[in-house]
Design a protein around this motif. Sequence first.
Motif, short mmCIF file in Angstrom:
data_model
loop_
_atom_site.label_atom_id
_atom_site.label_comp_id
_atom_site.label_asym_id
_atom_site.label_seq_id
_atom_site.Cartn_x
_atom_site.Cartn_y
_atom_site.Cartn_z
N VAL A 92 0.85 -1.18 0.00
CA VAL A 92 0.00 0.00 0.00
C VAL A 92 0.89 1.24 0.00
O VAL A 92 1.78 1.37 0.85
CB VAL A 92 -0.91 0.05 1.25
N ALA A 93 0.64 2.15 -0.94
CA ALA A 93 1.33 3.43 -0.96
C ALA A 93 0.55 4.42 -0.10
O ALA A 93 -0.62 4.69 -0.36
CB ALA A 93 1.44 3.96 -2.39
N ASP A 111 3.10 6.92 -4.68
CA ASP A 111 1.75 7.07 -5.22
C ASP A 111 1.28 5.78 -5.86
O ASP A 111 0.48 5.05 -5.30
CB ASP A 111 1.74 8.23 -6.22
N ASN A 112 1.78 5.46 -7.06
CA ASN A 112 1.36 4.25 -7.77
C ASN A 112 2.39 3.14 -7.60
O ASN A 112 3.59 3.41 -7.51
CB ASN A 112 1.17 4.53 -9.26
N ASN A 130 10.03 -7.62 -7.97
CA ASN A 130 10.44 -6.37 -7.35
C ASN A 130 9.30 -5.36 -7.40
O ASN A 130 8.51 -5.34 -8.35
CB ASN A 130 11.65 -5.78 -8.08
N LEU A 131 9.22 -4.52 -6.40
CA LEU A 131 8.21 -3.48 -6.33
C LEU A 131 8.74 -2.22 -7.00
O LEU A 131 9.87 -1.79 -6.75
CB LEU A 131 7.87 -3.18 -4.87
N TRP A 132 7.89 -1.59 -7.84
CA TRP A 132 8.22 -0.32 -8.47
C TRP A 132 7.23 0.73 -7.99
O TRP A 132 6.03 0.47 -7.88
CB TRP A 132 8.19 -0.43 -9.99
N ILE A 133 7.75 1.92 -7.69
CA ILE A 133 6.96 2.99 -7.07
C ILE A 133 7.11 4.27 -7.87
O ILE A 133 8.23 4.74 -8.11
CB ILE A 133 7.43 3.25 -5.62
N THR A 135 4.79 11.43 -11.83
CA THR A 135 4.97 10.12 -12.45
C THR A 135 3.77 9.24 -12.11
O THR A 135 3.41 9.11 -10.95
CB THR A 135 6.23 9.43 -11.90
N CYS A 136 3.16 8.64 -13.13
CA CYS A 136 1.94 7.86 -12.91
C CYS A 136 1.99 6.54 -13.70
O CYS A 136 2.76 6.38 -14.64
CB CYS A 136 0.70 8.63 -13.39
N GLY A 137 1.08 5.64 -13.29
CA GLY A 137 0.70 4.47 -14.07
C GLY A 137 1.81 3.60 -14.58
O GLY A 137 1.80 3.22 -15.76
#
Length: 679
Positions: free
Chosen positions: A497-498, A572-573, A581-584, A622-624
């Motif tokens: 969760v961000a 955010d996303n 790996n998690l990208w944010i 930065t989005c999506g």
Amino acid sequence: MKPLELFVAHDPAGSRARVTCQYKCGNACFHEVPNTSSNTYFGDIVAGISRRRLLQGSAAAVVAVGAASALAACGDSTEVGTTASTDGTGTGFTPVAPNTQDALVVPEGYEQGVVIRWGDPLFADAPEFDFFRQTPAAQAKQFGYNNDFAGLLPIEGQPGKYLLVVNHEYTTEQFMFAGYKPEAITREQVDIAMAAHGLTVVEVHGEPGTGRLAPAFGKYNRRITATTEFRLTGPAAGSPLVKTSADPTGTKVLGTVNNCSGGVTPWGTVLSGEENFNAYFVGAAADPVSAARLKRYGIGESDAPHYWEKFDKRFDIAAEPNESHRFGWVVELDPWDPASTPVKHTALGRFKHEAANIHVTADGTVVAYCGDDERFDYMYKFVSSRKIEAGTGAASRRHNMTILDAGTLYVAKLTGDHPDRIDGSGTVPSDKGFTGTGQWIPILRTAADGRGESLVDGMTAEEVAVFTRLAGDKVGATKMDRPEDFEANPKTGKVYVALTNNDKRGTEGKAAVDEANPRNKNKNGQVLELTDEHAGTAFTWTLLLVCGDPAVADTYFAGYDKTKVSPISCPDNLAFDPYGNLWISTDGNALDANDGLFAVVLDGDRRGETKQFLSVPVGAETCGPVITEDRVVVCVQHPGETDDASVERPASHWPDGGTTQPRPAVVAVWKSGGGRIGV
């Protein structure tokens, strides 16, 4: 009431421009926090929910099935709580340094290309974009404004071809129209703005040997706007709470607005969250009960900067008191059927949905996770009573598009393991970090026929669906620091969760810190990791990241050496790469640098290692992010949106350079000469 002028007092938690706050979220950071509930004691949960029912659910680990592709719920199964160690595979790039360049900056050895930008034609008969001669008819056939979420769906049997599905969160009229004057807005300008909202479906083709993508005039291409017809489903459909003079049935809604993040379902549809919809409505309620409900959602107080009510009375609370109840839902679109009517799922509750993302358990149970993006609001999940049906055909999609119409909606209550050691400083409370347990509290059950059952005393099922925030208040849910995107790791089943920020945390008269939200005046946010039963009601949690400048004491990177990480602010996303790996992506960087995209290792000795992969231009967010083996796709939203900028004095010329106006756009990034990202 009309929008606040840009010179008013303004103190956003991050670095967002005042103009962005005004148009994107109706100056949410300026207003008083809508959640005034106390929510202090778990034992005060409404009497209608028994302790036995709250604690039900197997304590045994649930086997997770990751959505290995956009079209099927399949892939390697991993027991929840175990790891699928990547050893950082996929993060082998040289980090981008924090910067303030008016460019999209990528690592050495990588290339980039714009996929599609605001105003680009989607159909053969659409005109080329002309900034100074834009029309509603042209915009309805062109790519919309301020792209946020992106989904990339492979077209079966056509290698290298995809459907790119993007939502368009909001419009900033003063950067769309030369000489714009809010008090003199025209019908044409309003119609252009409405046509620039919603979603876009566009076919894109990959270039062999690179990660470049180019749009095509495909048969699936479509625009969804603020006037497209939607169908309401679930317990609020047909309720008096959603009936209007234009729709006495309470089942048909025109348009979708402020679509923020979203998700691609395992059955090949796209979910989109209606987030700051409150910023489109003006006017006062007719009675105290309605006024209190509006206030809890921040509706009608002020700051509706789009002026749509001048030409469309739907957005005037006095003229149509129920119209605002028809927004704030999770939207589902079938991109494979251009003639289909998109759906608003009321069984998932109404609040400022950042997104809805799906996890499928081993027995086919579908779980949708949602965040309410407001300071001191809540985390939710929906567990469907229907099982997913395998297959990629139209019949399977029709069934699976009903999955989110029957099941149980829950809200989260979190408890920390070290309550006596949380003082607001961000000091790590133990050698295991910030940890705790939680319960999902049921608030609404929806039967197969769409009828709802309220699980909250004093509220009907329709009221829980439409005024979900009030139900969360009643049952003592935990106030969070702007819960935005949720993502379940397809390798481990853990849920991330961000939590973007909350500069009011721990301030006078506001909620005190707790272990999941451990800092006073939290300007940089954190990332929460849940080990959830998914279909059950219990979970454990830990903070993966407490974001900010790693040189400052109040940051935490899962115990990893902070001298070896990139600074990160305002997550955010979220997305996952093929290796787990998690990208944010970030929104509102409070560290005096442009926003960016970051990769985080989740397992092994490098757990917590955080590296910046790219940064976006001046004024942009930065989005999506979409992370595949051979490309990264990001949406660049509101480039050049700074308080001292205008059409006559643009702060950015991205993406076209020269003296051009800035335009929101989707970008692909790939490794020079081909090859795998980060490998």
